[in-house]
Motif scaffolding. Structure first.
Motif, short mmCIF file in Angstrom:
data_model
loop_
_atom_site.label_atom_id
_atom_site.label_comp_id
_atom_site.label_asym_id
_atom_site.label_seq_id
_atom_site.Cartn_x
_atom_site.Cartn_y
_atom_site.Cartn_z
N ILE A 16 8.72 7.44 -12.21
CA ILE A 16 8.08 8.67 -11.74
C ILE A 16 8.89 9.18 -10.55
O ILE A 16 9.05 8.47 -9.56
N PRO A 17 9.42 10.39 -10.66
CA PRO A 17 10.24 10.88 -9.54
C PRO A 17 9.40 11.22 -8.31
O PRO A 17 8.21 11.51 -8.43
N GLU A 18 10.02 11.15 -7.16
CA GLU A 18 9.41 11.65 -5.93
C GLU A 18 9.22 13.15 -6.14
O GLU A 18 10.16 13.85 -6.51
N VAL A 27 2.95 15.92 -6.67
CA VAL A 27 1.93 14.90 -6.45
C VAL A 27 1.02 15.28 -5.29
O VAL A 27 -0.21 15.18 -5.37
N LEU A 28 1.62 15.74 -4.23
CA LEU A 28 0.84 16.14 -3.06
C LEU A 28 -0.07 17.33 -3.39
O LEU A 28 -1.25 17.35 -3.04
N SER A 31 -2.96 16.08 -5.41
CA SER A 31 -3.97 15.36 -4.61
C SER A 31 -4.85 16.35 -3.87
O SER A 31 -6.06 16.19 -3.78
N ARG A 37 8.01 7.25 -7.02
CA ARG A 37 8.65 7.88 -5.86
C ARG A 37 10.16 7.66 -5.90
O ARG A 37 10.79 7.40 -4.88
N GLY A 40 0.82 -1.20 0.00
CA GLY A 40 0.00 0.00 0.00
C GLY A 40 0.86 1.26 0.00
O GLY A 40 2.04 1.22 0.33
N GLY A 41 0.26 2.35 -0.40
CA GLY A 41 0.93 3.65 -0.33
C GLY A 41 2.08 3.84 -1.29
O GLY A 41 2.92 4.70 -1.10
N VAL A 42 2.12 3.04 -2.36
CA VAL A 42 3.23 3.17 -3.30
C VAL A 42 2.90 4.10 -4.47
O VAL A 42 3.79 4.53 -5.20
N GLY A 43 1.60 4.39 -4.66
CA GLY A 43 1.22 5.30 -5.74
C GLY A 43 0.27 4.70 -6.77
O GLY A 43 0.19 5.18 -7.90
N LYS A 44 -0.48 3.67 -6.38
CA LYS A 44 -1.42 3.04 -7.31
C LYS A 44 -2.53 4.02 -7.71
O LYS A 44 -2.84 4.17 -8.89
N THR A 45 -3.14 4.65 -6.71
CA THR A 45 -4.27 5.52 -7.00
C THR A 45 -3.81 6.75 -7.78
O THR A 45 -4.45 7.18 -8.74
N THR A 46 -2.66 7.30 -7.37
CA THR A 46 -2.07 8.42 -8.10
C THR A 46 -1.87 8.04 -9.57
O THR A 46 -2.19 8.81 -10.49
#
Ligand SMILES: Nc1ncnc2c1ncn2[C@@H]1O[C@H](COP(=O)(O)OP(=O)(O)O)[C@@H](O)[C@H]1O
Ligand SMILES: [Mg+2]
Lengths: 238, 273
Positions: free
Chosen positions: B210-212, B216-217, B220, B181, B12-18
């Motif tokens: 995809i770079p960190e 992205v934040l 969102s 990330r 989780g939290g790796v960027g699937k939804t993004t």
């Protein structure tokens, strides 16, 4: 309500021996067993034993109680019977021996003809064995031409050959074949095991291994890793 | 022919939804009629990232339970008219999804859409398996760290065995690696696995890095997927990835650490000597 699981099923293969009964002459049987145990006492100590009845299926009245006592007296652990006839199975179960899968005459897996059996002996896997996957070559060898990931497990009753990077667990001779070997190239395995004897990743890394094909085998109950040197013909012979 | 894409990872939290949001926007911007489906029942994140959370009336589970029809539940995107969102339910649990129900909804979407993007929940349980079950392609989202790579490896194992394509014995799902990330600086410091480390373990084609990124934040929070922020590094990286997915030849960016010209010159000299 209790949420934590109370148990966990784990796929596991414990080394055990298949004892094929050839004769019901129990006096001689006992003598021969005593000889065998004397030669390799630690191998037989607490060894789980499956009694195979295929070669003696014609004999209906087998004294299972006595056979069990003989095995226990020699520090073995009788697990049950396989193969043989229905009458034998009933008798075995009456003597608290379970009916186990396997054996040529057993109802569990009737192998139709010899030819098919021979083809099935080697299992070939050409796609990566990923984390969480387990591949078992029953009754034979396993060849993997791709990688075996960390967290994956490959097992065989016979030898295991791996041509891609090996990062997972690999177990050869899982039913107790002490002659089984593992052949591999890039060795970063989490565990290598032959017939239940094993080396961990740390054990493997202690031996500074150079790149190239290696074989892993059992010698006096120790797992050895050895480079397979290409055979060079000496110059003067050319 | 409709193509169903699953965005999956295990962790989780790796960027699937993004990634689901940006990919869906990217495909729709190219003119493909696209539906993005949130399989993360109980969490409902996708509609937030897509900025349509206030317009959710019916959801995926309502459609499966026949409490609403598909057209009532689909939300048209605020920017792109080719793009529709099927939100997840926030109140139901994961068991609300059934194979038959999902099959029916996807079959109906296939009648009108070119692409169906399935945003998978984390884990390897039922929800994640249903999200991948009907897929034609998989985008495996991975962060450059050992646990994420291991989980992705596990997903690849499931993709090759626990999907309809695998069960039917059809051509296998096309697999793509999206490394997200990614921070070249932290790779150089040894805090993160490098692209080549990850490639060596997973050994599937690389769709993009995809770079960190702060963008992205920001994206969102504003409810506009980062791919719409065309000046940002992450936005450009997603544009590149969509182009590669569509078969275009785009060279990889955001992999090397930016170095100043003097350092580069010195390095160059060293190599010449
Ligand atoms: N490239 C990125 N740079 C910085 N933060 C990111 C990036 N991709 C995702 N994130 C952040 O990581 C968190 C998890 O992302 P999300 O897409 O929800 O992951 P998942 O769906 O896999 O759980 C979010 O807070 C998101 O903003
Ligand atoms: Mg998510």
């Amino acid at each position: 309500m209790k949420k934590e699981p109370c148990f966990q099923f784990k796929a596991n293969f414990l080394p055990c021996a298949v004892l094929q009964i050839l004769s019901d002459d129990w006096t001689h049987f006992d003598q021969q067993l005593t000889d065998a145990v004397r030669k390799a006492p630690s191998f037989f100590l607490n060894l789980p034993v499956v009694i195979d009845l295929d070669k003696i299926s014609a004999v209906e009245q087998i004294n299972f109680l006595h056979l069990k006592e003989l095995l226990v007296a020699h520090q073995m652990v009788p697990l049950g019977v396989r193969g043989g006839s229905d009458a034998q199975h009933q008798l075995a179960e009456a003597n608290s021996l379970s009916l186990l899968p396997g054996g040529k005459l057993s109802n569990f897996d009737k192998k139709q003809d010899k030819k098919e059996e021979l083809i099935l002996l080697t299992k070939l896997v050409t796609t990566p064995v990923r984390s969480g996957m387990q591949i078992y070559a029953r009754d034979g060898d396993l060849i993997v031409t791709a990688s075996v990931s960390a967290g994956a497990e490959v097992l065989a009753d016979g030898n295991v050959h791996i041509y891609g990077p090996l990062r997972g667990r690999v177990l050869a001779g899982v039913t107790g074949n002490l002659q089984a070997r593992i052949f591999c190239d890039a060795l970063e395995a989490e565990l290598v095991s032959i017939a239940g004897y094993y080396l961990t990743k740390d054990d493997c890394q202690k031996q500074a291994l150079s790149p190239g094909m290696k074989q892993i085998y059992l010698e006096n109950e120790h797992v050895r890793i050895e480079m397979i040197q290409p055979q060079r013909v000496p110059a003067e012979m050319v | 022919m409709t193509k169903t894409i699953v965005i999956t990872s295990g962790k989780g939290g790796v960027g699937k939804t993004t990634t689901s949001a940006s990919f869906a926007v990217g495909l729709a911007t190219r003119g493909y009629k696209t539906a993005v489906v949130d399989f993360d029942i109980g969490l409902r994140n996708l509609d937030l990232i897509m900025g349509c959370e206030r317009r959710v009336v019916y959801d995926f589970v309502n459609v499966i339970r026949k409490e609403a029809n598909l057209n009532q539940a689909l939300i048209r995107d605020k920017h792109i008219k080719e793009l529709f969102i099927l939100p997840a339910s926030q109140t139901r649990d994961k068991d609300a999804l059934t194979v038959e129900g999902v099959a029916e909804v996807l079959a109906e979407l296939s009648k009108t859409f070119d692409y169906i993007v399935c945003d998978s929940p984390a884990g390897i349980e039922r929800g994640a398996q249903l999200a991948m079950y009907f897929a034609d392609s998989a985008i495996v989202v991975t962060n450059p760290e050992v646990s994420s790579v291991r989980d992705s490896d596990r997903m690849l194992g499931l993709l090759s065995s626990k999907t309809k394509r695998a069960e039917d014995g059809r051509d296998k799902i096309t697999e793509h690696l999206l490394l997200t990330r990614y921070s070249p600086k932290r790779v150089a410091r040894g805090d993160m696995l490098s692209l080549s480390d990850v490639n060596e373990i997973l050994a599937i084609p690389l769709l993009g890095v995809i770079p960190e990124s702060q963008a992205v934040l920001r994206a969102s929070n504003s409810g506009d997927p980062v791919i719409l922020d065309k000046d940002s590094d992450a936005g450009q990286a997603y544009l590149d990835a969509v182009a590669r997915f569509l078969g275009e030849n785009v060279s990889h960016r955001f992999i090397e650490e930016e170095r100043n010209w003097l350092k580069r010159l010195l390095n160059f000299k060293k190599e010449v000597v």
